[in-house]
Scaffold this motif. Structure first.
Motif, PDB file in Angstrom:
ATOM      1  N   SER A   1      -4.592   4.341   3.228  1.00 61.13           N
ATOM      2  CA  SER A   1      -3.788   3.137   3.463  1.00 61.13           C
ATOM      3  C   SER A   1      -3.835   2.773   4.943  1.00 61.13           C
ATOM      4  CB  SER A   1      -2.341   3.347   3.000  1.00 61.13           C
ATOM      5  OG  SER A   1      -1.795   4.525   3.555  1.00 61.13           O
ATOM      6  N   LEU A   2      -4.626   1.771   5.257  1.00 60.96           N
ATOM      7  CA  LEU A   2      -4.793   1.292   6.624  1.00 60.96           C
ATOM      8  C   LEU A   2      -4.542  -0.204   6.680  1.00 60.96           C
ATOM      9  CD1 LEU A   2      -8.128   3.117   7.574  1.00 60.96           C
ATOM     10  CD2 LEU A   2      -5.801   3.840   8.093  1.00 60.96           C
ATOM     11  N   TRP A   3      -3.912  -0.651   7.755  1.00 58.30           N
ATOM     12  CA  TRP A   3      -3.729  -2.083   8.000  1.00 58.30           C
ATOM     13  C   TRP A   3      -4.442  -2.440   9.292  1.00 58.30           C
ATOM     14  CZ3 TRP A   3       2.223  -3.174   7.167  1.00 58.30           C
ATOM     15  CH2 TRP A   3       2.507  -3.131   5.798  1.00 58.30           C
ATOM     16  N   SER A   4      -4.887  -3.674   9.376  1.00 58.63           N
ATOM     17  CA  SER A   4      -5.494  -4.162  10.616  1.00 58.63           C
ATOM     18  C   SER A   4      -4.426  -4.187  11.710  1.00 58.63           C
ATOM     19  CB  SER A   4      -6.051  -5.573  10.417  1.00 58.63           C
ATOM     20  OG  SER A   4      -4.976  -6.488  10.246  1.00 58.63           O
ATOM     21  N   TRP A   5      -4.878  -4.207  12.941  1.00 59.23           N
ATOM     22  CA  TRP A   5      -3.919  -4.222  14.048  1.00 59.23           C
ATOM     23  C   TRP A   5      -3.039  -5.469  13.992  1.00 59.23           C
ATOM     24  CZ3 TRP A   5      -3.918  -7.953  17.912  1.00 59.23           C
ATOM     25  CH2 TRP A   5      -5.055  -8.784  17.984  1.00 59.23           C
ATOM     26  N   GLN A   6      -3.602  -6.616  13.533  1.00 61.05           N
ATOM     27  CA  GLN A   6      -2.814  -7.844  13.458  1.00 61.05           C
ATOM     28  C   GLN A   6      -1.687  -7.713  12.428  1.00 61.05           C
ATOM     29  OE1 GLN A   6      -6.215  -7.725  13.058  1.00 61.05           O
ATOM     30  NE2 GLN A   6      -7.195  -9.564  13.893  1.00 61.05           N
ATOM     31  N   THR A   7      -2.003  -7.155  11.260  1.00 61.16           N
ATOM     32  CA  THR A   7      -0.995  -6.992  10.207  1.00 61.16           C
ATOM     33  C   THR A   7       0.079  -6.008  10.655  1.00 61.16           C
ATOM     34  OG1 THR A   7      -2.671  -7.475   8.536  1.00 61.16           O
ATOM     35  CG2 THR A   7      -0.660  -6.354   7.781  1.00 61.16           C
ATOM     36  N   ALA A   8      -0.330  -4.931  11.325  1.00 60.34           N
ATOM     37  CA  ALA A   8       0.636  -3.928  11.803  1.00 60.34           C
ATOM     38  C   ALA A   8       1.589  -4.529  12.830  1.00 60.34           C
ATOM     39  CB  ALA A   8      -0.100  -2.731  12.388  1.00 60.34           C
ATOM     40  N   ILE A   9       1.065  -5.319  13.757  1.00 62.78           N
ATOM     41  CA  ILE A   9       1.923  -5.931  14.784  1.00 62.78           C
ATOM     42  C   ILE A   9       2.853  -6.958  14.154  1.00 62.78           C
ATOM     43  CG2 ILE A   9       1.885  -7.492  16.786  1.00 62.78           C
ATOM     44  CD1 ILE A   9      -0.533  -5.881  17.779  1.00 62.78           C
ATOM     45  N   LYS A  10       2.333  -7.755  13.245  1.00 64.03           N
ATOM     46  CA  LYS A  10       3.177  -8.737  12.557  1.00 64.03           C
ATOM     47  C   LYS A  10       4.323  -8.036  11.825  1.00 64.03           C
ATOM     48  CE  LYS A  10       3.036 -12.406   9.084  1.00 64.03           C
ATOM     49  NZ  LYS A  10       2.192 -13.147   8.147  1.00 64.03           N
ATOM     50  N   ALA A  11       4.023  -6.945  11.097  1.00 63.79           N
ATOM     51  CA  ALA A  11       5.058  -6.203  10.373  1.00 63.79           C
ATOM     52  C   ALA A  11       6.085  -5.616  11.336  1.00 63.79           C
ATOM     53  CB  ALA A  11       4.421  -5.111   9.517  1.00 63.79           C
ATOM     54  N   ALA A  12       5.627  -5.169  12.506  1.00 60.52           N
ATOM     55  CA  ALA A  12       6.561  -4.623  13.505  1.00 60.52           C
ATOM     56  C   ALA A  12       7.479  -5.722  14.031  1.00 60.52           C
ATOM     57  CB  ALA A  12       5.782  -3.972  14.645  1.00 60.52           C
ATOM     58  N   PHE A  13       6.929  -6.892  14.337  1.00 58.17           N
ATOM     59  CA  PHE A  13       7.752  -7.998  14.823  1.00 58.17           C
ATOM     60  C   PHE A  13       8.737  -8.494  13.770  1.00 58.17           C
ATOM     61  CE2 PHE A  13       4.735  -8.496  18.342  1.00 58.17           C
ATOM     62  CZ  PHE A  13       5.645  -8.678  19.375  1.00 58.17           C
ATOM     63  N   LEU A  14       8.354  -8.408  12.498  1.00 65.57           N
ATOM     64  CA  LEU A  14       9.250  -8.815  11.415  1.00 65.57           C
ATOM     65  C   LEU A  14      10.232  -7.699  11.038  1.00 65.57           C
ATOM     66  CD1 LEU A  14       6.704 -10.730   9.141  1.00 65.57           C
ATOM     67  CD2 LEU A  14       8.490 -11.713  10.614  1.00 65.57           C
ATOM     68  N   ASP A  15      10.190  -6.594  11.770  1.00 67.59           N
ATOM     69  CA  ASP A  15      11.088  -5.449  11.585  1.00 67.59           C
ATOM     70  C   ASP A  15      10.966  -4.842  10.186  1.00 67.59           C
ATOM     71  OD1 ASP A  15      12.862  -3.667  12.780  1.00 67.59           O
ATOM     72  OD2 ASP A  15      14.599  -4.658  11.884  1.00 67.59           O
ATOM     73  N   ARG A  16       9.737  -4.817   9.652  1.00 70.78           N
ATOM     74  CA  ARG A  16       9.488  -4.226   8.334  1.00 70.78           C
ATOM     75  C   ARG A  16       8.955  -2.802   8.440  1.00 70.78           C
ATOM     76  NH1 ARG A  16       6.707  -9.608   5.848  1.00 70.78           N
ATOM     77  NH2 ARG A  16       8.648 -10.767   5.599  1.00 70.78           N
ATOM     78  N   VAL A  17       8.524  -2.415   9.657  1.00 71.94           N
ATOM     79  CA  VAL A  17       7.974  -1.077   9.873  1.00 71.94           C
ATOM     80  C   VAL A  17       8.515  -0.491  11.172  1.00 71.94           C
ATOM     81  CG1 VAL A  17       5.811  -1.579   8.632  1.00 71.94           C
ATOM     82  CG2 VAL A  17       5.914  -1.889  11.117  1.00 71.94           C
ATOM     83  N   ASP A  18       8.467   0.827  11.240  1.00 67.42           N
ATOM     84  CA  ASP A  18       8.720   1.543  12.493  1.00 67.42           C
ATOM     85  C   ASP A  18       7.373   1.995  13.022  1.00 67.42           C
ATOM     86  OD1 ASP A  18      11.569   1.471  12.508  1.00 67.42           O
ATOM     87  OD2 ASP A  18      11.611   3.113  11.045  1.00 67.42           O
ATOM     88  N   ILE A  19       7.177   1.858  14.314  1.00 63.87           N
ATOM     89  CA  ILE A  19       5.950   2.349  14.937  1.00 63.87           C
ATOM     90  C   ILE A  19       6.165   3.822  15.269  1.00 63.87           C
ATOM     91  CG2 ILE A  19       4.382   2.142  16.894  1.00 63.87           C
ATOM     92  CD1 ILE A  19       5.108  -0.870  16.981  1.00 63.87           C
ATOM     93  N   ILE A  20       5.320   4.665  14.687  1.00 67.15           N
ATOM     94  CA  ILE A  20       5.463   6.108  14.829  1.00 67.15           C
ATOM     95  C   ILE A  20       4.569   6.642  15.945  1.00 67.15           C
ATOM     96  CG2 ILE A  20       5.320   8.327  13.607  1.00 67.15           C
ATOM     97  CD1 ILE A  20       7.389   6.266  12.481  1.00 67.15           C
ATOM     98  N   ALA A  21       3.361   6.111  16.055  1.00 65.26           N
ATOM     99  CA  ALA A  21       2.414   6.539  17.086  1.00 65.26           C
ATOM    100  C   ALA A  21       1.585   5.324  17.500  1.00 65.26           C
ATOM    101  CB  ALA A  21       1.522   7.662  16.575  1.00 65.26           C
ATOM    102  N   GLU A  22       1.005   5.430  18.693  1.00 63.88           N
ATOM    103  CA  GLU A  22       0.241   4.305  19.239  1.00 63.88           C
ATOM    104  C   GLU A  22      -1.110   4.763  19.767  1.00 63.88           C
ATOM    105  OE1 GLU A  22       3.207   3.590  22.206  1.00 63.88           O
ATOM    106  OE2 GLU A  22       3.945   1.794  21.162  1.00 63.88           O
TER     107      GLU A  22
END
Length: 188
Positions: free
Chosen positions: A31-52
């Motif tokens: 299960s991988l998301w593109s960097w754009q989808t991951a950032i969008k989900a983070a801005f929409l507060d749907r995910v927590d960023i665990i590592a960078e």
């Protein structure tokens, strides 16, 4: 010293997506998301960023490191019965012919041929290499004097996830390893 995260284009930096319980949504495919989808989900507060990654993206007024591991904030319940697809069938059968064990030139075979009323269901379709499928033809395994290695059955999502762990991807970012559970010999 070359550091792949810093010099990699953003498209080479996907985010591993974990469920709210910190398990991957899927092992195979991972299960991988593109960097754009991951950032969008983070801005929409749907995910927590665990590592960078060490890779930074910038806009005129903003900069951030690209997420390498994210976790959904709301738990997604896995389907108890996976969809019948060619890929899921091959995964159920561990990408091996159920007649001879070959991992090459895979097709699917109706155990009870369609000409005999056999249906396209989990219980009647199995993975077969092209030579075995051709040898069996429009006959049952007994008529063709061929033995099935395992009886076809409907897999659970859990079984497919377990089978997927036998096929680790060619690339695993170091920040993903704590959340993925493959045999260390497979990753060597």
């Amino acid at each position: 010293m070359y550091h792949p995260d810093v010099l990699s284009p953003p498209d080479a930096c996907p985010a591993l997506v974990l469920n709210a319980d910190y398990t991957p949504l899927s092992y195979y495919p991972l299960s991988l998301w593109s960097w754009q989808t991951a950032i969008k989900a983070a801005f929409l507060d749907r995910v927590d960023i665990i590592a960078e990654y060490d890779r930074i993206i910038r806009s005129p007024r903003f900069e951030m490191k690209l997420p390498s591991v994210i976790a959904l904030k709301q738990y997604v319940r896995p389907a108890s019965h996976p969809a019948f697809t060619r890929f899921n069938l091959f995964l159920r059968d561990k990408f091996a012919c159920q007649y001879c064990g070959s991992p090459h030139d895979l097709t699917f075979d109706h155990v009870v041929p369609r000409a005999y009323g056999g249906r396209t269901t989990w219980q009647n379709v199995t993975t077969a290499c092209a030579p075995c499928n051709l040898k069996k033809g429009g006959r049952t395994p007994a008529e063709a004097h061929m033995q099935l290695r395992s009886r076809p059955d409907q897999p659970s999502t859990h079984l497919l996830q377990d089978n997927g762990r036998a096929f680790p991807p060619h690339y695993l970012h170091e920040t993903w390893r704590d959340y993925l559970y493959w045999d260390s010999e497979l990753l060597a």
